[in-house]
Enzyme design. Structure first.
Site, short mmCIF file in Angstrom:
data_model
loop_
_atom_site.label_atom_id
_atom_site.label_comp_id
_atom_site.label_asym_id
_atom_site.label_seq_id
_atom_site.Cartn_x
_atom_site.Cartn_y
_atom_site.Cartn_z
N GLY A 43 0.83 -1.20 0.00
CA GLY A 43 0.00 0.00 0.00
C GLY A 43 0.86 1.24 0.00
O GLY A 43 2.03 1.20 0.41
N GLN A 48 3.00 9.94 1.45
CA GLN A 48 4.32 9.31 1.43
C GLN A 48 5.16 9.70 0.23
O GLN A 48 6.36 9.50 0.22
CB GLN A 48 4.18 7.78 1.46
N CYS A 90 6.51 -0.19 7.09
CA CYS A 90 6.08 0.94 6.28
C CYS A 90 7.23 1.35 5.36
O CYS A 90 8.38 1.37 5.78
CB CYS A 90 5.73 2.10 7.22
N LEU A 91 6.89 1.69 4.12
CA LEU A 91 7.93 2.12 3.16
C LEU A 91 8.61 3.41 3.62
O LEU A 91 9.74 3.68 3.22
CB LEU A 91 7.32 2.32 1.77
N HIS A 132 -3.82 1.23 7.89
CA HIS A 132 -2.47 1.82 7.86
C HIS A 132 -2.42 3.00 6.88
O HIS A 132 -1.90 4.07 7.20
CB HIS A 132 -1.48 0.72 7.47
N GLU A 133 -2.98 2.80 5.69
CA GLU A 133 -2.93 3.86 4.68
C GLU A 133 -3.88 5.01 5.02
O GLU A 133 -3.55 6.18 4.80
CB GLU A 133 -3.25 3.30 3.28
N HIS A 136 -2.14 7.19 7.35
CA HIS A 136 -1.21 8.11 6.67
C HIS A 136 -1.94 9.36 6.21
O HIS A 136 -1.44 10.48 6.36
CB HIS A 136 -0.58 7.44 5.44
#
Ligand code: ZN
Length: 171
Positions: A43, A48, A90-91, A132-133, A136
């Protein structure tokens, strides 16, 4: 398109709703999808990659089934049920993961890239990725959900391992 590294002010910025779907947005969405696959993430939220607008992309299907990217605009969690604790990464926080407790099941209302209303509901990876997204897009990174003790341990570790600048994920 670069993935921002925690802590970056745009990662803690609440994203603005998408109000207009145009060609510029479509090409931005395509770039986000390509970036997510290149970084091998499940995701990616627009914050991000430096754009605080309510756009997220995800693909939680097994990779052998081929790409099934899902694009959500202005997603809202409309219902939650139960709790589940699972390892998350997480990226924007490379080389770190931690167990996070969240609702087990969620229902989400959003719009697809053509502005059609969609509803998603699920448990497991789908539920976790959605939460999670959506976090963000609210300016919340998963490490913000750590307990105070775990967060101070994270900060010490992160000071040593964090990349010094925003970096292009190389792969
Ligand atoms: Zn993330």
């Amino acid at each position: 398109m670069k993935i921002l590294i925690y802590p970056h002010e745009i990662l803690s910025t609440k994203a603005e709703p998408v109000r207009e779907i145009n060609g510029q947005l479509q090409s931005f969405i395509d770039k986000m999808i390509a970036k997510m696959y290149k970084a091998e993430g499940v995701g990616l939220a627009a914050n991000q990659v430096g754009a605080p607008i309510q756009v997220m992309v995800m693909d939680v299907t097994p990779s052998e089934e081929g790409p099934h990217p899902v694009v959500l605009l202005n997603p809202v969690i409309t219902e939650t049920e139960g709790t589940a604790t699972h390892e998350e990464g997480c990226l924007s926080v490379p080389n770190y993961s931690a167990k996070i407790t969240r609702p087990a099941r969620v229902e989400v209302k959003a719009y697809d890239r053509h502005g059609r209303e969609i509803r998603l509901e699920g448990e497991g990876l789908l539920s976790r990725c959605l939460q999670h997204e959506i976090d963000h897009l609210q300016g919340i990174c998963f490490v913000d959900r750590l307990s105070p003790l775990k967060k101070s341990l994270f900060r010490k570790k992160w000071a040593k391992i964090r990349p010094l600048e925003e970096e292009e994920v190389k792969k």
